[in-house]
Design an enzyme around this catalytic site. Structure first.
Site, PDB file in Angstrom:
ATOM      1  N   ASP A 196      -9.974   3.685  -3.733  1.00  0.00           N
ATOM      2  CA  ASP A 196     -10.706   2.485  -3.323  1.00  0.00           C
ATOM      3  C   ASP A 196     -12.113   2.394  -3.905  1.00  0.00           C
ATOM      4  O   ASP A 196     -12.830   3.387  -4.020  1.00  0.00           O
ATOM      5  CB  ASP A 196     -10.817   2.430  -1.799  1.00  0.00           C
ATOM      6  CG  ASP A 196      -9.480   2.097  -1.150  1.00  0.00           C
ATOM      7  OD1 ASP A 196      -8.469   1.993  -1.868  1.00  0.00           O
ATOM      8  OD2 ASP A 196      -9.461   1.950   0.086  1.00  0.00           O
ATOM      9  N   GLU A 228      -0.946   1.588  -5.241  1.00  0.00           N
ATOM     10  CA  GLU A 228      -0.484   2.974  -5.148  1.00  0.00           C
ATOM     11  C   GLU A 228      -1.557   3.925  -5.662  1.00  0.00           C
ATOM     12  O   GLU A 228      -1.336   5.123  -5.759  1.00  0.00           O
ATOM     13  CB  GLU A 228       0.848   3.036  -5.906  1.00  0.00           C
ATOM     14  CG  GLU A 228       1.563   4.325  -5.981  1.00  0.00           C
ATOM     15  CD  GLU A 228       1.170   5.110  -7.215  1.00  0.00           C
ATOM     16  OE1 GLU A 228       1.707   6.198  -7.400  1.00  0.00           O
ATOM     17  OE2 GLU A 228       0.311   4.639  -8.002  1.00  0.00           O
ATOM     18  N   TRP A 229      -2.727   3.337  -5.956  1.00  0.00           N
ATOM     19  CA  TRP A 229      -3.957   4.068  -6.302  1.00  0.00           C
ATOM     20  C   TRP A 229      -3.861   4.855  -7.607  1.00  0.00           C
ATOM     21  O   TRP A 229      -4.670   5.745  -7.869  1.00  0.00           O
ATOM     22  CB  TRP A 229      -4.369   5.025  -5.160  1.00  0.00           C
ATOM     23  CG  TRP A 229      -4.224   4.441  -3.799  1.00  0.00           C
ATOM     24  CD1 TRP A 229      -4.609   3.181  -3.415  1.00  0.00           C
ATOM     25  CD2 TRP A 229      -3.647   5.050  -2.635  1.00  0.00           C
ATOM     26  NE1 TRP A 229      -4.311   2.986  -2.090  1.00  0.00           N
ATOM     27  CE2 TRP A 229      -3.735   4.122  -1.588  1.00  0.00           C
ATOM     28  CE3 TRP A 229      -3.090   6.306  -2.390  1.00  0.00           C
ATOM     29  CZ2 TRP A 229      -3.256   4.387  -0.306  1.00  0.00           C
ATOM     30  CZ3 TRP A 229      -2.626   6.579  -1.117  1.00  0.00           C
ATOM     31  CH2 TRP A 229      -2.716   5.631  -0.094  1.00  0.00           C
ATOM     32  N   GLY A 230      -2.823   4.583  -8.410  1.00  0.00           N
ATOM     33  CA  GLY A 230      -2.704   5.282  -9.692  1.00  0.00           C
ATOM     34  C   GLY A 230      -2.082   6.658  -9.591  1.00  0.00           C
ATOM     35  O   GLY A 230      -1.941   7.358 -10.603  1.00  0.00           O
ATOM     36  N   ASP A 283       0.828  -1.212   0.000  1.00  0.00           N
ATOM     37  CA  ASP A 283       0.000   0.000   0.000  1.00  0.00           C
ATOM     38  C   ASP A 283       0.866   1.266   0.000  1.00  0.00           C
ATOM     39  O   ASP A 283       2.102   1.203   0.074  1.00  0.00           O
ATOM     40  CB  ASP A 283      -0.921  -0.060   1.233  1.00  0.00           C
ATOM     41  CG  ASP A 283      -2.300   0.503   0.955  1.00  0.00           C
ATOM     42  OD1 ASP A 283      -2.451   1.279  -0.002  1.00  0.00           O
ATOM     43  OD2 ASP A 283      -3.228   0.177   1.711  1.00  0.00           O
TER      44      ASP A 283
HETATM   45  C1  GLA Z   1      -5.969   1.333   1.307  1.00  0.00           C
HETATM   46  C2  GLA Z   1      -6.107   0.330   0.180  1.00  0.00           C
HETATM   47  C3  GLA Z   1      -7.247  -0.624   0.511  1.00  0.00           C
HETATM   48  C4  GLA Z   1      -6.962  -1.331   1.819  1.00  0.00           C
HETATM   49  C5  GLA Z   1      -6.734  -0.308   2.935  1.00  0.00           C
HETATM   50  C6  GLA Z   1      -6.224  -0.955   4.215  1.00  0.00           C
HETATM   51  O1  GLA Z   1      -7.069   2.166   1.374  1.00  0.00           O
HETATM   52  O2  GLA Z   1      -6.314   0.972  -1.042  1.00  0.00           O
HETATM   53  O3  GLA Z   1      -7.439  -1.563  -0.530  1.00  0.00           O
HETATM   54  O4  GLA Z   1      -5.832  -2.148   1.683  1.00  0.00           O
HETATM   55  O5  GLA Z   1      -5.776   0.679   2.547  1.00  0.00           O
HETATM   56  O6  GLA Z   1      -5.993  -0.045   5.233  1.00  0.00           O
END
Ligand code: GLA
Length: 411
Positions: A213, A191-193, A158
């Protein structure tokens, strides 16, 4: 490898050695062979957030091994955040939360492996995870060695608490540490992009998150202070332009599935089908111990999963969009195609599609449909029905928030 196995087998070796040889061969997967088709499994986060425990992991593995999911291709049982104790031990070792995982992670791996499945775990490139437990910053090698020693098969990594870090270098560091262990651990970049991981993630890990997310909504976005959660359609729309970066061993990850977590059956079906069309990792996020038959039917549909697991590994393209109905095509092995009509509207929508006047061109495989010259047999994958051929225009009604999912094969 096969050769060695055959040689050993044909000699009169003691049983124990033969067993070793068999295990060695069954496990003889290298880093370069990981996720040649998108990974399939389950992760604790979407349904349970921090409520992880060894009982949950054991019962989930039991369910996956017996409810048809393992048979449909699901492999990984992944523990997300908050499995760790609040601090490292005196030697800097990462340790499991003693209340949640009193038997330790090695015992989890042994249990999950005994079911013919694989175990995944979670960490973060910063000093702390998103849930505030110790992250891997400065401990990359030590943590990678611990995971390998425990028998872990998958790491989701993450991006919380990373200010000042550069994502490509931070992910490369853990990637190198995992490789150095010699155990082929699938590396899932989360890394969410933010820093466009599709540009640098290939060779670093086997998949990279492309967005923030997901949450169990079909078409909404939820605002929180400092971040947003996205429903299925907003995430789908954010995949625009990314298909060229995906392929065997390196996938775009539009986040884990929310099937069975509260959307309608139609919406769950549309979500699952589109993730299959996107060649996305299929990581389920519902409670597998109490899965209703409708949900299980969606998650284990081998015809739809075959689109996702197609060996060409080419992500679908959006061919057209009109009146809230999108038409997507995915090139498949053996000159076949998947076609999907996605109805984004709440209400049912009538569609008419005259194949002979359409031409789909895919600039990744350099293939084109040949509807003008060749007939394709049409199979409706959810209804399990043949729908004639592409020589006749298709007319159908797609329910609201649902899909018509077709496989086209040349006759
Ligand atoms: C981030 C990630 C999620 C999850 C949470 C856990 O938000 O994007 O998929 O793993 O952390 O805290």
């Amino acid at each position: 490898m096969k050769k060695i196995f055959l040689t050993l087998k044909s000699s009169s070796l003691p049983g124990a050695l033969l067993l070793f040889a068999a295990c060695f061969c069954a496990r003889a997967q290298t880093f370069d062979q990981l996720a040649m088709t998108p990974q399939m499994g389950w992760n604790s986060w979407n349904k349970f957030q921090g409520q992880v425990s060894e009982q949950l992991i054991r019962e989930t593995a039991d369910a996956m091994a017996t409810n048809g999911m393992k048979d449909a291709g699901y492999q990984y049982v992944n523990i997300d955040d908050l499995w760790q104790a609040t601090s490292r031990d005196a030697q800097g070792n990462i340790v499991p939360d003693p209340t949640r995982f009193p038997s330790g992670i090695r015992a989890m791996a042994d249990y999950v492996h005994s079911k013919g499945l694989k175990l995944g775990i979670y960490s973060d490139a910063g000093a702390k995870t998103c849930g505030g437990r110790p992250g891997s910053l400065g401990y990359e090698e030590q943590d990678a060695k611990a995971y390998a020693a425990w028998g872990v098969d998958y790491l989701k990594y993450d991006w919380c608490n990373t200010s000042g870090l550069q994502a490509p270098a931070a992910y490369k560091k853990m990637s190198d540490a995992l490789r150095a262990t010699g155990r082929p651990i699938l590396f899932s970049l989360c890394e969410w992009g933010n820093s466009k991981p599709w540009l640098w993630g290939k060779g670093v890990g086997q998949s990279w998150r492309t967005t923030g997310d997901i949450y169990a909504s079909f078409d909404q976005v939820q605002n929180h202070p400092g971040y947003k959660d996205y429903g299925v359609l907003p995430i789908l729309d954010m995949q625009e332009g990314l298909r060229k970066y995906a392929g065997p061993g390196h996938w775009n990850d539009p986040d884990m599935l929310e099937v069975g977590n509260g959307m309608s059956v139609n919406e769950d079906r549309a979500h699952f089908t589109m993730w299959c069309m996107l060649a996305a990792p299929l990581i389920t996020g519902n409670d597998l111990r109490h899965t209703n038959p409708e949900t299980l039917k969606i998650l284990t549909d081998k015809d739809v999963i075959s689109l996702n697991q197609d060996p060409l590994g080419i992500q679908a393209l959006k061919y057209s969009a009109k009146d809230g109905v999108e038409v997507w095509f995915k090139p498949l092995n053996n000159d076949a195609w998947a076609a999907c009509f996605l109805n984004r509207n709440k209400d049912p929508h009538k569609i008419a599609f005259d194949w002979s006047s359409e031409k789909v061109a895919d600039n990744i495989s350099n293939r084109e449909t040949k509807f003008d010259t060749t007939a394709y047999r049409i199979r409706d994958l959810w209804q399990k029905q043949d729908l004639g051929t592409t020589k006749t225009p298709l007319t159908a009604e797609v329910p609201g928030h649902d899909v018509l999912s077709l496989r086209l094969e040349e006759i």
